[in-house]
Design a protein around this motif. Structure first.
Motif, PDB file in Angstrom:
ATOM      1  N   LEU A   5      54.221 -43.326  -9.485  1.00 26.88           N
ATOM      2  CA  LEU A   5      52.863 -42.768  -9.204  1.00 26.88           C
ATOM      3  C   LEU A   5      52.502 -41.525 -10.146  1.00 26.88           C
ATOM      4  N   TYR A   6      51.211 -41.193 -10.126  1.00 27.33           N
ATOM      5  CA  TYR A   6      50.932 -39.760 -10.938  1.00 27.33           C
ATOM      6  C   TYR A   6      50.108 -39.001  -9.978  1.00 27.33           C
ATOM      7  N   ASN A   7      50.384 -37.612 -10.074  1.00 26.44           N
ATOM      8  CA  ASN A   7      49.719 -36.742  -8.997  1.00 26.44           C
ATOM      9  C   ASN A   7      49.103 -35.712  -9.844  1.00 26.44           C
ATOM     10  N   SER A   8      47.849 -35.461  -9.496  1.00 29.01           N
ATOM     11  CA  SER A   8      46.985 -34.704 -10.128  1.00 29.01           C
ATOM     12  C   SER A   8      47.024 -33.091 -10.043  1.00 29.01           C
ATOM     13  N   TRP A   9      48.067 -32.782  -9.233  1.00 29.26           N
ATOM     14  CA  TRP A   9      48.020 -31.192  -8.938  1.00 29.26           C
ATOM     15  C   TRP A   9      48.294 -30.452 -10.096  1.00 29.26           C
ATOM     16  N   GLU A  10      49.563 -30.373 -10.833  1.00 34.41           N
ATOM     17  CA  GLU A  10      49.576 -29.536 -12.075  1.00 34.41           C
ATOM     18  C   GLU A  10      48.519 -29.751 -12.847  1.00 34.41           C
ATOM     19  N   ALA A  11      47.833 -30.672 -13.102  1.00 31.38           N
ATOM     20  CA  ALA A  11      46.774 -30.735 -14.165  1.00 31.38           C
ATOM     21  C   ALA A  11      45.348 -30.047 -13.569  1.00 31.38           C
ATOM     22  N   THR A  12      45.249 -30.000 -12.367  1.00 26.50           N
ATOM     23  CA  THR A  12      43.866 -29.702 -11.998  1.00 26.50           C
ATOM     24  C   THR A  12      43.879 -28.452 -10.647  1.00 26.50           C
ATOM     25  N   ALA A  13      44.875 -28.688 -10.177  1.00 29.63           N
ATOM     26  CA  ALA A  13      44.936 -27.783  -9.058  1.00 29.63           C
ATOM     27  C   ALA A  13      43.634 -27.877  -8.240  1.00 29.63           C
TER      28      ALA A  13
ATOM     29  N   GLY B 147      51.502 -46.824 -17.716  1.00 28.47           N
ATOM     30  CA  GLY B 147      52.283 -47.750 -16.767  1.00 28.47           C
ATOM     31  C   GLY B 147      52.272 -47.260 -15.490  1.00 28.47           C
ATOM     32  N   VAL B 148      51.393 -46.189 -15.072  1.00 33.37           N
ATOM     33  CA  VAL B 148      51.424 -45.793 -13.804  1.00 33.37           C
ATOM     34  C   VAL B 148      50.930 -46.873 -12.846  1.00 33.37           C
ATOM     35  N   GLU B 149      51.315 -46.740 -11.516  1.00 32.93           N
ATOM     36  CA  GLU B 149      51.042 -47.890 -10.695  1.00 32.93           C
ATOM     37  C   GLU B 149      50.149 -47.150  -9.424  1.00 32.93           C
ATOM     38  N   ARG B 150      50.358 -45.981  -9.290  1.00 34.34           N
ATOM     39  CA  ARG B 150      49.544 -45.183  -8.107  1.00 34.34           C
ATOM     40  C   ARG B 150      48.985 -43.826  -8.762  1.00 34.34           C
ATOM     41  N   PHE B 151      47.670 -43.587  -8.374  1.00 36.65           N
ATOM     42  CA  PHE B 151      46.969 -42.578  -8.897  1.00 36.65           C
ATOM     43  C   PHE B 151      46.912 -41.737  -7.658  1.00 36.65           C
TER      44      PHE B 151
ATOM     45  N   PRO C 299      33.419 -44.425  -6.261  1.00 37.15           N
ATOM     46  CA  PRO C 299      33.250 -44.693  -7.746  1.00 37.15           C
ATOM     47  C   PRO C 299      34.784 -44.327  -8.408  1.00 37.15           C
ATOM     48  N   LEU C 300      35.276 -43.184  -7.896  1.00 37.25           N
ATOM     49  CA  LEU C 300      36.828 -42.898  -8.641  1.00 37.25           C
ATOM     50  C   LEU C 300      37.767 -44.169  -8.139  1.00 37.25           C
ATOM     51  N   ILE C 301      37.750 -44.207  -6.887  1.00 36.20           N
ATOM     52  CA  ILE C 301      38.766 -45.191  -6.489  1.00 36.20           C
ATOM     53  C   ILE C 301      38.468 -46.839  -7.100  1.00 36.20           C
ATOM     54  N   ASP C 302      37.065 -47.013  -7.371  1.00 36.32           N
ATOM     55  CA  ASP C 302      36.852 -48.285  -8.250  1.00 36.32           C
ATOM     56  C   ASP C 302      37.534 -48.215  -9.631  1.00 36.32           C
ATOM     57  N   LYS C 303      37.316 -47.121 -10.204  1.00 41.08           N
ATOM     58  CA  LYS C 303      37.917 -46.884 -11.469  1.00 41.08           C
ATOM     59  C   LYS C 303      39.181 -47.087 -11.583  1.00 41.08           C
ATOM     60  N   VAL C 304      40.064 -46.368 -10.596  1.00 40.06           N
ATOM     61  CA  VAL C 304      41.588 -46.267 -10.745  1.00 40.06           C
ATOM     62  C   VAL C 304      41.919 -48.115 -10.384  1.00 40.06           C
ATOM     63  N   LYS C 305      41.062 -48.589  -9.611  1.00 42.13           N
ATOM     64  CA  LYS C 305      41.702 -49.929  -9.161  1.00 42.13           C
ATOM     65  C   LYS C 305      41.349 -50.887 -10.571  1.00 42.13           C
ATOM     66  N   SER C 306      40.425 -50.483 -11.103  1.00 40.71           N
ATOM     67  CA  SER C 306      40.030 -51.381 -12.492  1.00 40.71           C
ATOM     68  C   SER C 306      41.003 -51.163 -13.523  1.00 40.71           C
ATOM     69  N   LEU C 307      41.817 -50.027 -13.413  1.00 40.58           N
ATOM     70  CA  LEU C 307      42.633 -49.754 -14.454  1.00 40.58           C
ATOM     71  C   LEU C 307      44.083 -50.521 -14.019  1.00 40.58           C
ATOM     72  N   GLY C 308      44.186 -50.864 -12.853  1.00 37.65           N
ATOM     73  CA  GLY C 308      45.528 -51.711 -12.480  1.00 37.65           C
ATOM     74  C   GLY C 308      46.316 -50.616 -11.643  1.00 37.65           C
ATOM     75  N   MET C 309      45.915 -49.786 -10.917  1.00 36.55           N
ATOM     76  CA  MET C 309      46.598 -48.978 -10.000  1.00 36.55           C
ATOM     77  C   MET C 309      45.914 -48.880  -8.926  1.00 36.55           C
TER      78      MET C 309
END
Length: 741
Positions: free
Chosen positions: A335-343, A362-366, A399-409
């Motif tokens: 997985l990738y978690n956005s906290w350190e990038a964006t708070a 190669g991340v599988e979960r965003f 829209p974000l969820i659709d984007k994430v899923k289109s990327l295979g996550m």
């Protein structure tokens, strides 16, 4: 073996010379002696001539006809008075004693009757055997109060589950001031050593050892949750006998996510007594006529394979019997978690850009962390308002969820449902919904208050908003956080005598929300988090697919944190992240390779700010993520061997994970720092099949060290070992053993 014992039916039949037998639980004919036998252990108890239920044995397996008491097993004797200072009630070993008749050791239960009587003497009344479960009923010698003990057994791991239920059969209330799930007894001895786990935020899972003496050692949390300070787990070995690889170990863990208490000490005759259950601090439960109070389950086991054998047996039990879906559970995705990038600076465009970068490696979960909801631009506002912030996400999350899923996550969100900011719509509407005392300060932690989940209306509200959130969005994962402990544990609006039930009802309702949310959304996965490891226990693990081990993501610190964690809990649920360097916790600078090798020893996550990475960083990460997927099953679901545990004074450490079928092993060798011209000894792998031939390779590519053969038997590797001299500071290497025969 999954949850606290529920209220037991009446009508237990007393033993009358019959025999109840199956493969695991036995009550021999002609004697009130009970045995539980499983893989590598025997646990026995019996009723003496005065009606007390006595502990008889807990340890290595006994033969089916071995005597458990001297002479005639039907004549188990209760001891008499030892002296005027040691009356019979204080020296009789009891499986679950009431606080009465001169008891001076830890009771199983302490009560106050309506007339002020505080004497409680429990004796055997009845029992029954139900498959792999033994149920024994005890009753007070005068009053209509009964305690029903429940023993379940997992024959494969040697783990038993013990719990208790107290029932008030009187027409008047009875106050319960203290109640344990179980009391365990070990024979007289002065060489026992207690192992436990302690720490604080970002420094959890520190291992401690102390002698077991008449001075009681108490492991507890008074915080309303499990807490960072002490974990509800123990292990007891014998000095100079028990090691990592050999010797007796008795161990256990309480399946409870609230305030708890486990006490360990010698009684007045030198027997070791372990009692654990609800914390009696600030606790009271007034049992109304006809009411029953159930305890959580206290799981415990025995191993003669040292601390390593004990932890592997307990890991196996947890993977099969505790975590959701058991042996059918999915492997933890990268997985990738956005906290350190964006708070809190979360926007649809910013998260979409991060998702593209995460997918590239190669991340599988965003997972979008804090800042996506309500008026949430800092930690001062918005908690409690679980609706999408339309300034940040004008068209909602879709829209974000659709984007994430289109990327295979798949897509996940951070939530903290049990908390509320004073600056929130929820608090303005319901200031009475928080834990607080009337006309007293409301202490904030991280600028937030704790919602009183003991209230049914609060419970149902939280379940409703979370159900709506998951129903309206394609959310695969919730990171469920809990970022402060209790202060004012008040529950206004209920009778005074019921207000201290809050410590139990809160946690029960938390479990209800999690269970119901999972029932309504079977594909939803949940991570338990509390500022890292502040609420990790077998209770929360029953509803959690993974846990956040610590907020401290420094890879060197993490080796010790992970070593402590896996003493008690399975790597199958342990998440470990690769984050930025220098690390926030201690400003240590480490290479990306070293950070990955540390994190790959559990469930792999990435929390670094990908917006700051260069092309070389993405290439390195992609290499390690791909390599991790080739060993993921072995690391997460295999057997863990601590070859060279990380300790502060040692420069090197090594762990070994071996697949359940023995066809793959992974040896991680890590170097903290080299001195002079270090010449380290070979590490000896463990757990391989001696008769198989294994091909060894370096994980992620690279040449084998000089003198290391490509092919050799499991016996060769385990006897001769593998020597890989490492030089420098914070470097590591991993070797993969793949069976070719």
């Amino acid at each position: 073996m999954r949850k606290a014992a529920m209220m037991l039916a009446t009508g237990l039949t007393a033993l009358t010379g019959s025999i109840d037998v199956n493969a695991k639980v036995t009550a021999p004919k002609g004697a009130t002696i009970f045995r539980l036998d499983g893989h590598g252990f025997t646990y026995a108890l019996g009723v003496d001539d005065k009606g007390y239920l006595q502990p008889l044995y807990w340890g290595a397996p006994l033969g089916p006809n071995d005597p458990l008491v001297p002479g005639d097993p039907a004549q188990l004797k209760a001891p008499g008075e030892l002296s005027g200072f040691d009356p019979a009630g204080s020296v009789t070993p009891q499986e679950y004693p009431g606080q009465g008749e001169g008891l001076v050791s830890e009771p199983g239960i302490k009560t106050v009757f309506a007339d002020g009587n505080r004497d409680l003497v429990l004796k055997y009344r009845a029992h029954r055997v139900e498959g792999d479960t033994l149920v024994v009923e005890l009753a007070d010698i005068r009053r209509p109060l009964t305690v029903t003990l429940r023993y379940t057994i997992d024959p494969d791991s040697g783990v038993i589950g013990r719990s208790a239920s107290v029932h008030n059969g009187d027409t008047k209330p009875v106050r319960v001031d203290q109640i344990a799930s179980a009391v365990f007894t070990l024979p007289v001895g002065d060489d026992y050593r207690l192992h436990y786990l302690t720490g604080r935020h970002a420094a959890e899972w520190t291992q401690k050892q102390v002698p077991v003496t008449p001075a009681l050692t108490v492991l507890e949390s008074r915080r309303g949750s499990t807490g960072h300070g002490n974990n509800p787990w123990f292990a007891i070995g014998r000095e100079r006998v028990t090691s990592e690889d050999a010797g007796p170990v008795w161990y256990g863990a309480l399946a409870w996510s609230g305030s708890f208490r486990i006490s360990v000490g010698q009684d007045n005759l030198g027997r070791v007594r372990i009692a654990g259950g609800y914390n009696s601090y600030d606790f009271a439960w007034t049992l109304k006529p006809g009411e029953t109070l159930d305890t959580p389950v206290f799981y415990a086991g025995y191993s003669d394979g040292g601390m390593g054998g004990a932890s592997r047996a307990f890991h196996d039990f947890q993977m099969r019997k505790i975590i959701p879906d058991g042996v059918k559970a999915k492997l933890r995705p990268v997985l990738y978690n956005s906290w350190e990038a964006t708070a809190f600076d979360v926007t649809e465009a910013g998260q979409a850009a991060l998702a593209e970068k995460a997918a590239k490696i190669g991340v599988e979960r965003f997972v979008v962390d804090d800042g996506w909801f309500g008026a949430r631009n800092s930690d001062r506002a918005g908690l409690g308002d679980w609706t999408v912030n339309r300034t940040k996400f004008p068209n909602g999350l879709k829209p974000l969820i659709d984007k994430v899923k289109s990327l295979g996550m798949d897509f996940g969100l951070w939530v903290e449902p049990e908390m509320v900011n004073a600056d929130s719509d929820l608090y303005r509407a319901h200031p009475d919904w928080v834990l607080a005392y009337p006309d007293r300060p409301r202490t904030e932690g991280r600028n937030q208050l704790v919602l009183n989940l003991a209230r049914i209306d609060v419970r149902d509200h939280l379940l409703g908003v979370l159900d709506t959130l998951v129903s309206e969005n394609d959310i695969a994962f919730l990171k469920w956080d809990y970022n402060r402990n209790w202060t004012e544990a008040g529950w206004a609006g209920v009778p005074v005598e019921d207000q201290q039930r809050v410590y139990v009802d809160y946690v029960r309702n938390l479990y209800h929300i999690l269970a119901e949310l999972r029932r309504r959304h079977p594909r939803l996965e949940i991570e338990a988090c509390s500022g890292g490891g502040g609420r990790i226990d077998l209770g929360i693990l029953e509803y959690s697919d993974q846990v956040w081990t610590s907020d401290n993501t420094d890879p060197a610190d993490r080796l010790m944190i992970q070593d402590g964690f896996t003493q008690a809990y399975a790597p199958a649920v342990m998440m470990a992240w690769v984050t930025d360097s220098p690390n926030w916790a201690n400003t240590r600078v480490t290479s990306l390779d070293y950070r990955f090798l540390s994190s790959m020893q559990g469930g792999l996550g990435i929390g670094a700010n990908l917006d700051h990475w260069q092309d070389a960083d993405f290439a390195t990460a992609a290499k390690w993520v791909a390599a991790y997927k080739t060993i993921r099953s072995t690391v997460q679901r295999g057997r863990l061997y601590r070859i060279d545990p990380p300790v502060g004074e040692d420069a090197t450490s090594a762990t070994m994970s071996v697949a359940q079928d023995g066809r793959q092993g992974v040896l991680f060798q890590m170097l903290h720092s080299s001195m002079w011209r270090d010449n380290p000894a070979a590490n000896r792998p463990q757990g391989l099949d001696p008769a198989r031939i294994y091909r060894v390779s370096v994980l992620g590519g690279g040449a084998l060290p000089a003198g290391v053969p490509i092919h050799a038997s499991g016996a060769y590797w385990m006897q001769k070992g593998l020597r890989a001299p490492l030089k420098g500071d914070y470097v590591g290497i991993a070797f993969v053993f793949d069976a070719i025969t």
